[in-house]
Enzyme design. Structure first.
Site, PDB file in Angstrom:
ATOM      1  N   ASP A 118       0.863  -1.185   0.000  1.00 44.92           N
ATOM      2  CA  ASP A 118       0.000   0.000   0.000  1.00 44.92           C
ATOM      3  C   ASP A 118       0.895   1.229   0.000  1.00 44.92           C
ATOM      4  O   ASP A 118       1.997   1.208   0.572  1.00 44.92           O
ATOM      5  CB  ASP A 118      -0.905   0.012   1.226  1.00 44.92           C
ATOM      6  N   ASP A 132      -7.004  -1.437  -4.439  1.00 47.46           N
ATOM      7  CA  ASP A 132      -8.057  -1.116  -3.471  1.00 47.46           C
ATOM      8  C   ASP A 132      -9.026  -0.084  -4.046  1.00 47.46           C
ATOM      9  O   ASP A 132     -10.245  -0.235  -3.946  1.00 47.46           O
ATOM     10  CB  ASP A 132      -7.455  -0.560  -2.175  1.00 47.46           C
TER      11      ASP A 132
END
Length: 170
Positions: A118, A132
């Site tokens: 991330d 995401d």
């Protein structure tokens, strides 16, 4: 082959483009930004390299194998849902392409790295990645399609009869 691409081309194209962008962006972050560092160091929008061993919002951290299995099950459910649709409209195909891309993008990370990379760090929100964002965008589009479109009217069976066609039981 042409018929296959005509029917599924939009889903495949979106899934491939977004999956590729997701994987290249993660590789760039992994190569250029050391783990747990940010660029710029301060500000509302930053790139912050983190390893997420959990699911959305970091829930269930350290459970990579169960989450890998859950990802595979989620992809199978998406495939079965997609196959159950006769000829889905452009927006449904777009939403499913985005969801496929996101699911495969994060699954690839889990298999390759044992975690999901991330890096998009916006204000107080949780750090996330393109996969995401793709999943969430796909869900929003799909929800909007469900809420804003009317189902096609069901065909009714019309029967005609003429007097005297009835059968009588004695």
């Amino acid at each position: 082959m042409v018929a296959f691409l005509y029917k599924h081309g939009l889903v495949i194209l979106i899934a491939l483009l977004v999956f590729t962008a997701d994987q290249f962006s993660k590789l760039g972050i992994e190569f250029y930004l050391p783990m747990y560092s940010s660029w710029p160091e301060e500000g509302f929008f930053r790139f912050t390299h983190v390893a997420n061993t959990g699911s959305a919002f970091g829930l269930f951290g350290g459970n990579n194998m169960p989450l890998t299995i859950a990802s595979i099950i989620g992809i199978v459910v998406l495939v079965l849902f997609y196959r159950s649709q006769g000829t889905p409209g452009v927006w449904v195909q777009t939403s499913l392409g985005l969801m496929f891309a996101g699911a495969f993008g994060n699954l690839a990370d889990r298999i390759r790295l044992g975690h999901v990379t991330d890096f998009i760090d916006v204000g107080p929100w949780y750090i996330f990645n393109l996969a995401d964002a793709s999943i969430v965008t796909g869900i929003i589009i799909f929800g909007a399609v469900l809420l804003l479109t009317r189902p096609a009217p069901r065909p009714t069976l019309v029967t005609t009869s003429t007097p005297g066609d009835e059968e009588y039981a004695d």
